[in-house]
Design an enzyme around this catalytic site. Structure first.
Site, short mmCIF file in Angstrom:
data_model
loop_
_atom_site.label_atom_id
_atom_site.label_comp_id
_atom_site.label_asym_id
_atom_site.label_seq_id
_atom_site.Cartn_x
_atom_site.Cartn_y
_atom_site.Cartn_z
N GLN A 258 17.05 -12.33 8.64
CA GLN A 258 16.35 -13.92 8.55
C GLN A 258 18.13 -14.42 8.26
O GLN A 258 18.22 -15.97 9.12
CB GLN A 258 15.60 -14.32 7.48
N HIS A 261 20.58 -15.31 11.08
CA HIS A 261 20.82 -16.31 11.92
C HIS A 261 21.80 -17.58 12.19
O HIS A 261 22.34 -17.76 12.98
CB HIS A 261 18.70 -17.01 11.92
N GLU A 326 8.13 -20.61 6.38
CA GLU A 326 8.25 -20.83 8.06
C GLU A 326 7.63 -18.86 8.33
O GLU A 326 6.67 -19.32 8.95
CB GLU A 326 9.52 -20.22 8.14
N HIS A 327 8.19 -18.14 7.59
CA HIS A 327 8.34 -16.92 7.39
C HIS A 327 7.35 -15.37 5.82
O HIS A 327 8.41 -16.16 4.84
CB HIS A 327 8.67 -15.51 7.94
N ASP A 360 9.25 -12.14 14.94
CA ASP A 360 10.47 -12.73 16.46
C ASP A 360 10.17 -12.35 18.35
O ASP A 360 10.65 -12.82 19.01
CB ASP A 360 11.57 -12.40 15.94
N HIS A 419 -19.07 -57.71 19.40
CA HIS A 419 -19.01 -55.63 19.00
C HIS A 419 -20.93 -56.36 18.94
O HIS A 419 -21.68 -55.68 19.32
CB HIS A 419 -18.39 -55.27 17.92
#
Lengths: 429, 429
Positions: A258, A261, A326-327, A360, A419
């Protein structure tokens, strides 16, 4: 190297707050607003100027932003066989997963005899953004295009910038495999603006999805409401929950995967086992020695990473729900039971063999996931981003009477007399 | 009075473009940005100041923004019995409809033996905004709170401003019936900011939904990404598609019911029958003579309304898909067949007895619908706004091998070497 925290420490709340503090992106809003206005005013002309300014050598016309169909086919054919096979296998698994997401229209007759329902239809045109510039992301192409295809989107365009003057063949091959209808070598805020507003060359999309840099995210944010968007991507994150059954070398390898990245990626491991976390710290140092992207990974781990010793697995799950990463990887003796207590996560990877890189590259679920604590409310990219729902109401003359009478009562109470009049006409069948 | 157009006229494309041009809201972004910053910096103190500035007489403390539970019960008990019954019946129909929207978690074992799936969980806290100020909107309370309840949201707060110094009892009664957990007399951008950011008094929400004025919409837009939102509401719209079987008095009544909302509401009727449209025009003039809200309705019809004569019903449907209106009513001989060709609509009201006000007051479907052409990609408010999905991946040792090997191949091609390393560990079982 990587910070180590303990939930029992008196200053933990503070340290944890610092860790969770969201990054403030450099303020790109003015730059992006200007790019959007230029594309709105000048269409293709602005696109050409901006593309030259940010991305690449001059082009003779905007038509050259379109990648010819032959180029896609050639890229696909020229791909190394093992890469082609890996892409195809990933595409199949992604398709297998996402076709289960397609919602069905439904209707029923209610107790008054009226028909109510929801009709599901695909959007007409979708644009998928795949980042480029410094690397090729064929997997992101698959993750964006395949769900749109399953939704039944009529026209799917891929927007991706050149890297070193061209779109990498593997990205084009992925577009071919996934079934994109048109590929534009366009990146950044100008690509998003072109797809949201339409130009002579770029068709106006109903929905724009896919991860990108801060400019891409800001352009999506500014154009949201004019076009549908998925969530706004920030730096990638992993949270690993593990107990003494976890292999520290594997935990470290997963954190590094991770951290490589992006210097701003966030990697956190929480465990009740302090000894294990010490082993993870040592393994990280060792593995960094040979990691090709060690500089990026080290920066990420030192500045935004943490190993947190918690009181027990329950507290680990609480932290996970607070962090809403996220993960989330769970490497515990009874991993499914632990995972059942984690509600806020983009993707859950359950058990030692379920590491994030498998996801991924297309184990099945989507890899475009909510970041920056938005997993509290947001979902992975999926078929639902490419469909819309229409409420259906079909009354019979007799069936209308009761809801019409209720509407008369409530409309008068709300002071909306026309209405009430319109509803009253339907009480007289 | 109301403009009449023909698709066969040489200048139709122009007139139609003018008609479809979206309104530019007054630029409220700077005002809203300032309100958000004040709430972020000063919490309850800013809330109190802003509420006094915009909405009401001074309050002694922020705690007074919370409506006591007894007040809700009293409002409910003191409500006229026919109003209470109408609200309860509407709530039941809305519940009956929306519980069909709750998606289910799913999982499967793939061809490699790995488990993939999607887990559905509710958000923890939702805030429902219901407009107030000049009128009571109990129906909007039902439309926001009931789907959140069905989703399983733990804490649902209602945000609604005072009208003439208090929240109308009917609004409080609706909150009680729908099951809101807490009601705050808070409106405008400051209400949205408080719920998105949290203050001592107002809990931070994961999702904020519901219609509001331009300030509310802009606050949602600016805070989107920090909090989940539904779509951004603009002025209300109706598009009526009708043939010679339609009753022109009914068509006119239905247009008026939309036009009385707001001077900026948009009411368009399209038909192949020019004679019918002339009758509708005459009926509008006649009905306006006695309409209590005639000034608002007339302004809306003259400035943004239209009666459009089309070549045939097919062309009517094309226009409907271009316009992508919030509400689409179909009053034709074979209304379901015509409605089947209309893909872009927030809500479809099929047949002469299915007018918009029935939907407004709880015939079943939600009345918070996408406006301003966003029905191209957006959906009605519903249970899906209060849930999130988490991707699930659980590999076995043997099952991981194939996707892990593919990941190694693709990660190397993308230049992400630590990804390849982590995946490689999972190929060796």
């Amino acid at each position: 190297m990587i910070p180590q925290l303990r939930t029992s420490a008196p200053d933990f709340a503070n340290s944890f707050a610092v860790l969770r503090r969201q990054l403030n992106d450099e303020d790109v809003s003015a730059v992006v607003a200007n790019i959007i206005e230029r594309v709105r005013a000048d269409g293709d002309k602005a696109l050409l100027e901006l593309t030259v300014q940010y991305d690449r050598a001059p082009l003779e016309s905007a038509k050259k932003l379109v990648v010819p169909a032959e180029t896609l086919s050639q890229a696909h054919e020229s791909l190394a066989p093992e890469l082609q096979a890996a892409l195809r296998a990933a595409a199949e698994r992604i398709e297998e997963y996402h076709r289960r997401q397609l919602p069905q229209s439904w209707q029923y007759t209610d107790f008054n005899g009226n028909t109510c329902g929801e009709r599901i239809t695909p959007v007409a045109r979708a644009a998928v953004y795949a980042p480029g510039g410094r690397a090729a992301y064929p997997s992101s192409v698959l993750m964006g295009v395949i769900p749109a295809k399953i939704a039944g989107v009529r026209e799917i365009t891929l927007l991706t910038p050149v890297a070193d003057g061209a779109v990498p063949p593997i990205t084009l091959a992925a577009a071919k495999i996934a079934g994109a209808d048109k590929v534009f070598t366009l990146g950044g805020a100008q690509a998003v603006a072109a797809a949201a507003l339409g130009t002579d060359t770029v068709p106006r999309a109903d929905v724009i999805v896919g991860p990108g840099n801060a400019y891409v995210a800001e352009a999506k944010r500014q154009l949201c409401g004019i076009v549908g968007i998925d969530s706004l991507a920030g730096p990638s994150e992993v949270l690993i929950v593990c107990d003494d059954t976890a292999n520290p070398e594997w935990v470290a390898a997963d954190m590094l995967a991770q951290a490589e990245h992006d210097e701003r990626a966030q990697c956190i491991t929480v465990s009740p086992d302090a000894a294990l976390l010490n082993q993870v710290a040592a393994a990280l140092v060792r593995q960094l020695e040979t990691a090709p992207r060690a500089a990026i990974a080290r920066h990420s781990l030192v500045s935004r990473g943490a190993l947190i010793t918690a009181a027990n697995i329950g507290e680990c799950c609480q932290l996970a729900n607070d962090i809403a990463a996220e993960h989330v990887q769970v490497m515990c003796a009874d991993a499914p039971a632990v995972a059942a207590n984690i509600h806020n996560a983009g993707g859950l990877f359950i058990g030692a063999y379920s590491c994030v890189p498998l996801g991924d590259y297309g184990a099945g679920p989507n890899h475009v996931l909510p970041t920056a604590q938005t997993a509290r409310f947001a979902s992975p990219l999926g078929v639902h981003h490419f469909i819309k729902r229409t409420g259906i109401f079909q009354a019979t003359a007799a069936g209308a009477r009761i809801p019409a009478a209720d509407a008369v009562t409530l409309a008068r109470a709300e002071g909306l007399f026309a209405h009430a009049e319109a509803a009253a006409l339907r009480t007289k069948a």
